[in-house]
Motif scaffolding. Structure first.
Motif, PDB file in Angstrom:
ATOM      1  N   ASN A 145       0.744  -1.388  -0.144  1.00 51.76           N
ATOM      2  CA  ASN A 145      -0.013  -0.048   0.001  1.00 51.76           C
ATOM      3  C   ASN A 145       0.781   1.157   0.066  1.00 51.76           C
ATOM      4  O   ASN A 145       1.619   1.228   0.932  1.00 51.76           O
ATOM      5  N   LYS A 146       0.910   1.982  -0.946  1.00 52.51           N
ATOM      6  CA  LYS A 146       1.669   3.362  -1.148  1.00 52.51           C
ATOM      7  C   LYS A 146       1.558   3.943  -0.090  1.00 52.51           C
ATOM      8  O   LYS A 146       2.483   4.791   0.537  1.00 52.51           O
ATOM      9  N   GLN A 147       0.220   4.323   0.505  1.00 47.71           N
ATOM     10  CA  GLN A 147       0.021   5.473   1.505  1.00 47.71           C
ATOM     11  C   GLN A 147       0.722   4.848   2.788  1.00 47.71           C
ATOM     12  O   GLN A 147       0.911   5.770   3.856  1.00 47.71           O
ATOM     13  N   THR A 148       0.878   3.473   2.916  1.00 46.34           N
ATOM     14  CA  THR A 148       1.379   3.064   4.165  1.00 46.34           C
ATOM     15  C   THR A 148       2.990   3.319   4.052  1.00 46.34           C
ATOM     16  O   THR A 148       3.782   3.328   5.144  1.00 46.34           O
ATOM     17  N   THR A 149       3.549   2.779   2.839  1.00 47.99           N
ATOM     18  CA  THR A 149       4.798   2.636   2.838  1.00 47.99           C
ATOM     19  C   THR A 149       5.448   3.972   2.716  1.00 47.99           C
ATOM     20  O   THR A 149       6.897   4.307   3.151  1.00 47.99           O
ATOM     21  N   THR A 150       4.919   5.057   2.365  1.00 44.64           N
ATOM     22  CA  THR A 150       5.486   6.294   2.187  1.00 44.64           C
ATOM     23  C   THR A 150       5.389   7.161   3.533  1.00 44.64           C
ATOM     24  O   THR A 150       6.091   8.308   3.464  1.00 44.64           O
ATOM     25  N   ILE A 151       4.703   6.769   4.357  1.00 40.15           N
ATOM     26  CA  ILE A 151       4.492   7.609   5.620  1.00 40.15           C
ATOM     27  C   ILE A 151       5.536   7.755   6.690  1.00 40.15           C
ATOM     28  O   ILE A 151       5.931   8.958   7.061  1.00 40.15           O
ATOM     29  N   GLY A 152       6.393   6.646   6.736  1.00 41.77           N
ATOM     30  CA  GLY A 152       7.365   6.662   7.392  1.00 41.77           C
ATOM     31  C   GLY A 152       7.211   7.332   8.894  1.00 41.77           C
ATOM     32  O   GLY A 152       6.257   7.265   9.358  1.00 41.77           O
ATOM     33  N   ALA A 153       8.372   7.987   9.414  1.00 41.73           N
ATOM     34  CA  ALA A 153       7.970   8.711  10.633  1.00 41.73           C
ATOM     35  C   ALA A 153       7.802  10.076  10.476  1.00 41.73           C
ATOM     36  O   ALA A 153       8.111  10.996   9.642  1.00 41.73           O
ATOM     37  N   MET A 154       6.514  10.221  10.622  1.00 42.53           N
ATOM     38  CA  MET A 154       5.649  11.478  10.327  1.00 42.53           C
ATOM     39  C   MET A 154       6.233  12.718  11.182  1.00 42.53           C
ATOM     40  O   MET A 154       6.440  12.466  12.398  1.00 42.53           O
ATOM     41  N   SER A 155       6.239  13.764  10.709  1.00 40.91           N
ATOM     42  CA  SER A 155       7.075  14.908  11.252  1.00 40.91           C
ATOM     43  C   SER A 155       6.147  15.281  12.324  1.00 40.91           C
ATOM     44  O   SER A 155       4.907  15.330  12.139  1.00 40.91           O
ATOM     45  N   GLU A 156       6.445  16.242  13.244  1.00 38.68           N
ATOM     46  CA  GLU A 156       5.731  16.803  14.175  1.00 38.68           C
ATOM     47  C   GLU A 156       5.042  17.841  13.506  1.00 38.68           C
ATOM     48  O   GLU A 156       3.918  18.048  14.062  1.00 38.68           O
ATOM     49  N   ASP A 157       5.238  18.460  12.552  1.00 41.06           N
ATOM     50  CA  ASP A 157       4.603  19.416  11.794  1.00 41.06           C
ATOM     51  C   ASP A 157       3.334  18.943  11.172  1.00 41.06           C
ATOM     52  O   ASP A 157       2.243  19.391  11.436  1.00 41.06           O
ATOM     53  N   LYS A 158       3.410  17.706  10.814  1.00 37.31           N
ATOM     54  CA  LYS A 158       2.220  17.309  10.127  1.00 37.31           C
ATOM     55  C   LYS A 158       1.240  16.577  11.197  1.00 37.31           C
ATOM     56  O   LYS A 158       0.061  17.123  11.034  1.00 37.31           O
ATOM     57  N   LEU A 159       1.819  16.293  12.414  1.00 34.98           N
ATOM     58  CA  LEU A 159       0.981  15.854  13.427  1.00 34.98           C
ATOM     59  C   LEU A 159       0.111  16.997  13.844  1.00 34.98           C
ATOM     60  O   LEU A 159      -1.032  17.150  14.392  1.00 34.98           O
ATOM     61  N   GLU A 160       0.930  18.061  13.907  1.00 31.86           N
ATOM     62  CA  GLU A 160       0.282  19.405  14.679  1.00 31.86           C
ATOM     63  C   GLU A 160      -0.754  19.964  13.592  1.00 31.86           C
ATOM     64  O   GLU A 160      -1.767  20.617  14.143  1.00 31.86           O
ATOM     65  N   GLN A 161      -0.538  19.702  12.308  1.00 38.41           N
ATOM     66  CA  GLN A 161      -1.439  20.146  11.195  1.00 38.41           C
ATOM     67  C   GLN A 161      -2.742  19.476  11.418  1.00 38.41           C
ATOM     68  O   GLN A 161      -3.856  20.037  11.373  1.00 38.41           O
ATOM     69  N   TYR A 162      -2.664  18.024  11.765  1.00 40.73           N
ATOM     70  CA  TYR A 162      -3.658  17.242  12.109  1.00 40.73           C
ATOM     71  C   TYR A 162      -4.658  17.795  13.235  1.00 40.73           C
ATOM     72  O   TYR A 162      -5.735  17.968  13.295  1.00 40.73           O
ATOM     73  N   ARG A 163      -3.842  18.000  14.381  1.00 42.75           N
ATOM     74  CA  ARG A 163      -4.447  18.454  15.623  1.00 42.75           C
ATOM     75  C   ARG A 163      -5.068  19.724  15.443  1.00 42.75           C
ATOM     76  O   ARG A 163      -6.217  19.849  15.978  1.00 42.75           O
TER      77      ARG A 163
END
Length: 428
Positions: free
Chosen positions: A17-35
């Motif tokens: 699954n491309k979306q799971t293999t490319t995710i890697g260690a997600m940056s804090e910036d991306k997690l903050e965007q989600y929040r």
């Protein structure tokens, strides 16, 4: 359509699954965007319901609300009334920014309406609640199920935690004891006669709700937790019976002995419901440090229904599927509904928070992208609930007999808190 998935297919699908293999260690910036997105969306949803839902004349809430906030039907559904009381109280009790007088008053108004009108003495069964009421509280319909009562319990218990009213807490436990009796001892009080050609069924919704209620009533109360401990354990075992076909399918209905049932009902899959059961089980397993159950919750109740239920052409989760690939008989089977996507977001973010497996965060991101690009209404606020298979809005109201102030705000609330935990952990 949905089919049982063997272990090889699960591993292959997960690894490619491309979306799971490319995710890697997600940056804090991306997690903050989600929040920030969850936070802002929750604020908008709360404001929508505070503005349009409260019935200031008769108490309780309007839930049949159009896309722009206009009330199109004044009937009041007891399970939605209970859910709304619970949600207001949970936000008020656990999030500082929602500790506002208008939220507490709205919760109290809903609780008073339920206490006054929800029970139907004329139903012939003590404790039975109506399913639907008129605007001024007269009973319209009683269902032969436990779900109005379930959400009455949740409402009274959470409101008791906010107000300190011990009578409400006692009321909730009394109703809980009646529910357990109906489910495990004598169902006749529900008013549903057992027909000779209709075999008993273990419907996954029932033990799921009992497990949810045990969790609700037990929070911070050791004596109550002990009282309902066996009910929780029983509920978990009943849910696990729905893992069928050597672990490759979660079936919605099985026999009381955990065997597959014949016909359409026996082959029915509800991916969103299985995902919700997954995070219920994961919470239960985490509290007991049960590693095996944690793995089952993720591998069987999240991955199996997600892989069979995701529409690979249009995206989104199908509402119903048939495990053998027949066309489901439910007319809405291929629609995309709001609540399965809410449950998937909670399930995968919770699973990632506990395990740090990047593939699980990939699943979350996949569901997030679809959900926020299709359900959220940037013009009027809140979410549309019912999409066609291609993702276009099929029904444009924001609330109805089945959609109220619950799945969307609970998802946004829980995901915001999970992201708080993730970001705090990374900073440490």
């Amino acid at each position: 359509m949905g089919r049982g998935l063997d272990r090889t297919h699960l591993q292959k699908h997960s690894s490619c699954n491309k979306q799971t293999t490319t995710i890697g260690a997600m940056s804090e910036d991306k997690l903050e965007q989600y929040r920030q997105r969850f936070r802002s969306e929750l604020d908008r949803v709360v404001d929508f319901w505070l503005k349009y839902s409260l019935d200031k004349q008769h108490g309780g809430y309007f839930t049949c609300i159009g896309k722009d906030g206009k009330v199109y039907d004044e009937l009041k559904y007891v399970w939605l009334q209970g859910r709304q009381v619970w949600m207001y109280c949970r936000l008020y009790r656990t999030m500082e920014r929602f500790r506002r007088p208008e939220i507490l008053e709205a919760a109290k108004a809903g609780g008073a309406f339920l206490q006054r009108f929800a029970r139907v003495p004329s139903s012939g069964s003590p404790g039975k609640c109506a399913f639907c009421l008129t605007r001024d509280g007269r009973a319209v319909k009683v269902q032969r199920t436990i779900f109005s009562e379930c959400f009455y319990i949740m409402a009274m218990d959470e409101l008791a935690r906010v107000t300190g009213d011990q009578g409400m807490q006692s009321d909730a436990e009394k109703m809980m004891d009646q529910l357990v009796h109906w489910v495990r001892v004598d169902p006749s009080g529900l008013g549903r006669p057992q027909m000779p050609g209709d075999p008993p069924v273990n419907s996954m919704a029932v033990p799921m709700m009992l497990l949810c209620l045990v969790n609700q009533l037990s929070e911070g109360r050791p004596a109550t937790a002990q009282k309902y401990s066996e009910v929780g354990d029983w509920s978990v075992q009943q849910i696990l019976q729905h893992v069928q076909r050597d672990g490759t399918a979660i079936l919605e209905n099985v026999s009381p002995e955990g065997k597959e049932l014949p016909g359409c009902s026996g082959r029915l899959q509800n991916p969103g419901h299985a995902l919700e059961a997954g995070w219920f089980l994961l919470q239960y397993a985490q509290e007991r440090s049960d590693k095996q159950l944690q793995r089952t919750a993720v591998d069987k109740f999240m991955e199996v229904p997600f892989l069979s239920g995701w529409d690979k052409e249009h995206g989104g989760l199908f509402y119903f599927l048939d495990v053998d690939g027949y066309c489901p008989t439910q007319l809405e089977w291929n629609m995309k509904l709001w609540w399965p996507h809410c449950e998937a977001l909670i399930a995968y973010l919770m699973a990632y928070t506990h395990s740090s497996e990047s593939a699980l965060l990939g699943r979350f991101s996949q569901v997030y992208d679809y959900t926020f690009s299709h359900f959220s209404d940037p013009e009027h606020g809140e979410w549309f609930g019912y999409l066609s298979q291609d993702g276009s809005v099929a029904l444009d109201f924001k609330g109805g007999p089945f959609k109220g102030f619950f799945h969307v705000p609970r998802c946004l609330y829980m995901c915001e808190r999970l992201l708080d935990s993730l970001l705090e952990r990374r900073q440490d």
